[in-house]
Design a protein around this motif. Structure first.
Motif, PDB file in Angstrom:
ATOM      1  N   LEU A 125      27.118  42.278  46.064  1.00 34.82           N
ATOM      2  CA  LEU A 125      27.600  41.056  45.402  1.00 34.82           C
ATOM      3  C   LEU A 125      28.036  41.339  43.964  1.00 34.82           C
ATOM      4  O   LEU A 125      29.083  40.872  43.518  1.00 34.82           O
ATOM      5  N   ILE A 126      27.233  42.129  43.239  1.00 30.35           N
ATOM      6  CA  ILE A 126      27.556  42.412  41.836  1.00 30.35           C
ATOM      7  C   ILE A 126      28.813  43.263  41.729  1.00 30.35           C
ATOM      8  O   ILE A 126      29.712  42.976  40.922  1.00 30.35           O
ATOM      9  N   THR A 127      28.902  44.323  42.532  1.00 29.74           N
ATOM     10  CA  THR A 127      30.100  45.171  42.470  1.00 29.74           C
ATOM     11  C   THR A 127      31.340  44.416  42.930  1.00 29.74           C
ATOM     12  O   THR A 127      32.424  44.609  42.373  1.00 29.74           O
ATOM     13  N   SER A 128      31.195  43.552  43.930  1.00 25.68           N
ATOM     14  CA  SER A 128      32.339  42.755  44.374  1.00 25.68           C
ATOM     15  C   SER A 128      32.751  41.754  43.303  1.00 25.68           C
ATOM     16  O   SER A 128      33.949  41.515  43.100  1.00 25.68           O
ATOM     17  N   LEU A 129      31.779  41.178  42.604  1.00 26.97           N
ATOM     18  CA  LEU A 129      32.085  40.238  41.531  1.00 26.97           C
ATOM     19  C   LEU A 129      32.828  40.928  40.402  1.00 26.97           C
ATOM     20  O   LEU A 129      33.816  40.398  39.870  1.00 26.97           O
ATOM     21  N   ILE A 130      32.372  42.125  40.034  1.00 31.97           N
ATOM     22  CA  ILE A 130      33.053  42.880  38.976  1.00 31.97           C
ATOM     23  C   ILE A 130      34.482  43.208  39.406  1.00 31.97           C
ATOM     24  O   ILE A 130      35.436  43.056  38.631  1.00 31.97           O
ATOM     25  N   GLY A 131      34.635  43.672  40.655  1.00 30.96           N
ATOM     26  CA  GLY A 131      35.972  43.975  41.149  1.00 30.96           C
ATOM     27  C   GLY A 131      36.853  42.741  41.243  1.00 30.96           C
ATOM     28  O   GLY A 131      38.068  42.805  40.970  1.00 30.96           O
ATOM     29  N   GLY A 132      36.252  41.594  41.607  1.00 32.19           N
ATOM     30  CA  GLY A 132      37.025  40.357  41.704  1.00 32.19           C
ATOM     31  C   GLY A 132      37.519  39.873  40.357  1.00 32.19           C
ATOM     32  O   GLY A 132      38.659  39.418  40.221  1.00 32.19           O
ATOM     33  N   LEU A 133      36.664  39.972  39.331  1.00 29.79           N
ATOM     34  CA  LEU A 133      37.091  39.565  37.991  1.00 29.79           C
ATOM     35  C   LEU A 133      38.149  40.500  37.425  1.00 29.79           C
ATOM     36  O   LEU A 133      38.912  40.117  36.537  1.00 29.79           O
ATOM     37  N   GLN A 134      38.183  41.740  37.935  1.00 29.73           N
ATOM     38  CA  GLN A 134      39.184  42.700  37.490  1.00 29.73           C
ATOM     39  C   GLN A 134      40.394  42.747  38.433  1.00 29.73           C
ATOM     40  O   GLN A 134      41.176  43.693  38.374  1.00 29.73           O
ATOM     41  N   MET A 135      40.552  41.755  39.260  1.00 32.62           N
ATOM     42  CA  MET A 135      41.659  41.712  40.219  1.00 32.62           C
ATOM     43  C   MET A 135      42.999  41.746  39.484  1.00 32.62           C
ATOM     44  O   MET A 135      43.271  40.927  38.622  1.00 32.62           O
ATOM     45  N   PHE A 136      43.827  42.718  39.857  1.00 36.99           N
ATOM     46  CA  PHE A 136      45.097  42.862  39.147  1.00 36.99           C
ATOM     47  C   PHE A 136      46.228  43.351  40.045  1.00 36.99           C
ATOM     48  O   PHE A 136      47.277  42.699  40.143  1.00 36.99           O
ATOM     49  N   ASP A 137      46.041  44.501  40.699  1.00 36.41           N
ATOM     50  CA  ASP A 137      47.167  45.181  41.341  1.00 36.41           C
ATOM     51  C   ASP A 137      47.793  44.373  42.474  1.00 36.41           C
ATOM     52  O   ASP A 137      49.019  44.285  42.568  1.00 36.41           O
ATOM     53  N   VAL A 138      46.964  43.758  43.332  1.00 29.58           N
ATOM     54  CA  VAL A 138      47.513  43.013  44.472  1.00 29.58           C
ATOM     55  C   VAL A 138      48.328  41.799  44.016  1.00 29.58           C
ATOM     56  O   VAL A 138      49.506  41.667  44.388  1.00 29.58           O
ATOM     57  N   PRO A 139      47.781  40.868  43.210  1.00 23.74           N
ATOM     58  CA  PRO A 139      48.611  39.726  42.771  1.00 23.74           C
ATOM     59  C   PRO A 139      49.759  40.136  41.861  1.00 23.74           C
ATOM     60  O   PRO A 139      50.818  39.492  41.875  1.00 23.74           O
ATOM     61  N   GLN A 140      49.583  41.195  41.068  1.00 25.46           N
ATOM     62  CA  GLN A 140      50.652  41.637  40.169  1.00 25.46           C
ATOM     63  C   GLN A 140      51.881  42.072  40.963  1.00 25.46           C
ATOM     64  O   GLN A 140      53.010  41.697  40.639  1.00 25.46           O
ATOM     65  N   THR A 146      41.064  33.369  39.313  1.00 23.79           N
ATOM     66  CA  THR A 146      40.412  34.622  39.661  1.00 23.79           C
ATOM     67  C   THR A 146      39.173  34.381  40.511  1.00 23.79           C
ATOM     68  O   THR A 146      38.971  35.041  41.546  1.00 23.79           O
ATOM     69  N   LEU A 147      38.332  33.430  40.094  1.00 27.84           N
ATOM     70  CA  LEU A 147      37.098  33.159  40.824  1.00 27.84           C
ATOM     71  C   LEU A 147      37.381  32.558  42.200  1.00 27.84           C
ATOM     72  O   LEU A 147      36.709  32.898  43.184  1.00 27.84           O
ATOM     73  N   THR A 159      45.755  36.122  37.300  1.00 28.08           N
ATOM     74  CA  THR A 159      44.346  36.429  37.082  1.00 28.08           C
ATOM     75  C   THR A 159      44.095  36.761  35.610  1.00 28.08           C
ATOM     76  O   THR A 159      45.030  36.853  34.812  1.00 28.08           O
ATOM     77  N   MET A 160      42.821  36.957  35.292  1.00 25.03           N
ATOM     78  CA  MET A 160      42.453  37.277  33.913  1.00 25.03           C
ATOM     79  C   MET A 160      43.072  38.595  33.453  1.00 25.03           C
ATOM     80  O   MET A 160      43.549  38.714  32.328  1.00 25.03           O
ATOM     81  N   ILE A 161      43.075  39.596  34.319  1.00 22.98           N
ATOM     82  CA  ILE A 161      43.615  40.900  33.947  1.00 22.98           C
ATOM     83  C   ILE A 161      45.133  40.835  33.829  1.00 22.98           C
ATOM     84  O   ILE A 161      45.726  41.523  32.986  1.00 22.98           O
ATOM     85  N   MET A 162      45.796  40.015  34.639  1.00 24.96           N
ATOM     86  CA  MET A 162      47.238  39.828  34.487  1.00 24.96           C
ATOM     87  C   MET A 162      47.551  39.180  33.137  1.00 24.96           C
ATOM     88  O   MET A 162      48.525  39.546  32.475  1.00 24.96           O
ATOM     89  N   TYR A 163      46.727  38.221  32.741  1.00 25.38           N
ATOM     90  CA  TYR A 163      46.889  37.578  31.435  1.00 25.38           C
ATOM     91  C   TYR A 163      46.657  38.584  30.309  1.00 25.38           C
ATOM     92  O   TYR A 163      47.387  38.611  29.314  1.00 25.38           O
TER      93      TYR A 163
END
Length: 317
Positions: free
Chosen positions: A231-246, A82-83, A261-265
């Motif tokens: 940076l903070i909002t992008s970091l939050i969105g990055g850690l919640q990355m789900f729809d594109v890789p899913q 994810t990171l 990613t973490m959200i896929m897990y």
């Protein structure tokens, strides 16, 4: 008598209750839809609570057993995935956004059609991520238009399997995230740059400062609060990355789960109705996100304080 007392009564009228009344809907919605689910998620992370066929096991209190089991899995690998994908996508995003924001707000260039360009670069942000992923899945498939064009130009002798390689899959995910969000970042940074006092640039120009010096010594320090927000909002969105890789990997995160990613897990545990482990994953993700966001905030605010001290020192000297 009534006339004499009426002014005193008006002075004693309190309008505070109207303020509480107007902000009450927000707090009620926050408590129902955000705070209560968060607390219940943390609560169930300490329980054995899952479904096995038609039978529901638990909830049975087991303490930190879910967390200890969680760190024996590939959780850290998924966090690393994810990171890595967030960083690879964010670096070109912030670079291109800063460059475009500086160009669009530069009074010397007098760029025409700025409204048109702003609309065009923001358009990908309006497209659903699922539609974006399906488009790229079709474009970069083994028999897709991209491979066909590269073979027709003689660049490739045979189709390159983008979705079968770690670099290709991660690269496509990062590229899609970049395309979807760089326009939004550009608009935010443009607003920040336009809020800088033009007199500072005029004074610097009179002193003989170059465009690069004004950008790095004036623009960047003064827009640092907006940079921290981005940076903070992008970091939050990055850690919640789900729809594109899913969608791009059909939920498998292949090859070799390098795109999981973490959200896929987390979604896998929710799909299997293992609410205890899902709560543990959510709690760990929440803590990681909170720690990283606080670190970014304190680093950025610390640099802001140092800039202010340098200015004050320069003035006193």
């Amino acid at each position: 008598m009534n006339a004499e007392n009426s002014p005193k009564r008006r002075k004693n009228i309190s309008y505070a209750k109207w303020g509480y009344l107007f902000i009450a809907p927000f707090f009620i919605s926050f408590i129902i839809f955000s705070l209560f689910p968060l607390l219940s998620t943390i609560y169930y992370s300490f329980f054995k609570y899952y479904r096995q066929g038609l039978k529901i096991i638990g909830p049975t209190f087991i303490g930190f057993e879910n967390f200890s089991n969680l760190f024996r899995t590939d959780l850290l690998n998924y966090l690393g995935n994810t990171l890595i994908m967030w960083i690879i996508g964010f670096i070109p995003q912030i670079t291109v956004a800063l460059l475009l924001a500086a160009w669009f707000t530069n009074q010397r260039l007098h760029l025409r059609g700025q409204g048109f360009f702003k609309t065009v670069i923001y358009m990908p942000n309006l497209i659903m991520a699922s539609a974006f992923a399906m488009l790229f899945f079709a474009l970069f498939s083994d028999n897709g238009p991209v491979n066909g064009s590269l073979q027709a130009l003689g660049i490739l002798s045979q189709p390159f399997r983008f979705l079968a390689s770690v670099t290709g899959t991660r690269g496509l995910i990062c590229f899609m995230n970049f395309l979807m969000w760089f326009g939004n970042t550009t608009i935010l940074l443009m607003a920040a740059i336009m809020g800088v006092d033009p007199g500072l640039y005029e004074a610097a120009e009179i002193d003989g400062a170059t465009s690069n010096q004004m950008f790095w010594r004036i623009t960047i320090p003064l827009i640092r609060p907006i940079m921290a927000y981005v940076l903070i909002t992008s970091l939050i969105g990055g850690l919640q990355m789900f729809d594109v890789p899913q969608i791009l990997t059909n939920g498998a995160g292949n090859p070799d789960r390098s795109a999981t990613t973490m959200i896929m897990y987390l979604n896998n545990h929710m799909y299997s109705k293992n609410y205890g482990m899902a709560g543990a994953v959510s709690t760990v993700l929440f803590l990681i996100c909170a720690i990283l966001c606080f670190l970014v905030y304190f680093i950025m605010s610390g640099s802001n304080d140092s800039v202010k001290k340098e200015r004050k020192g320069g003035v006193h000297k």
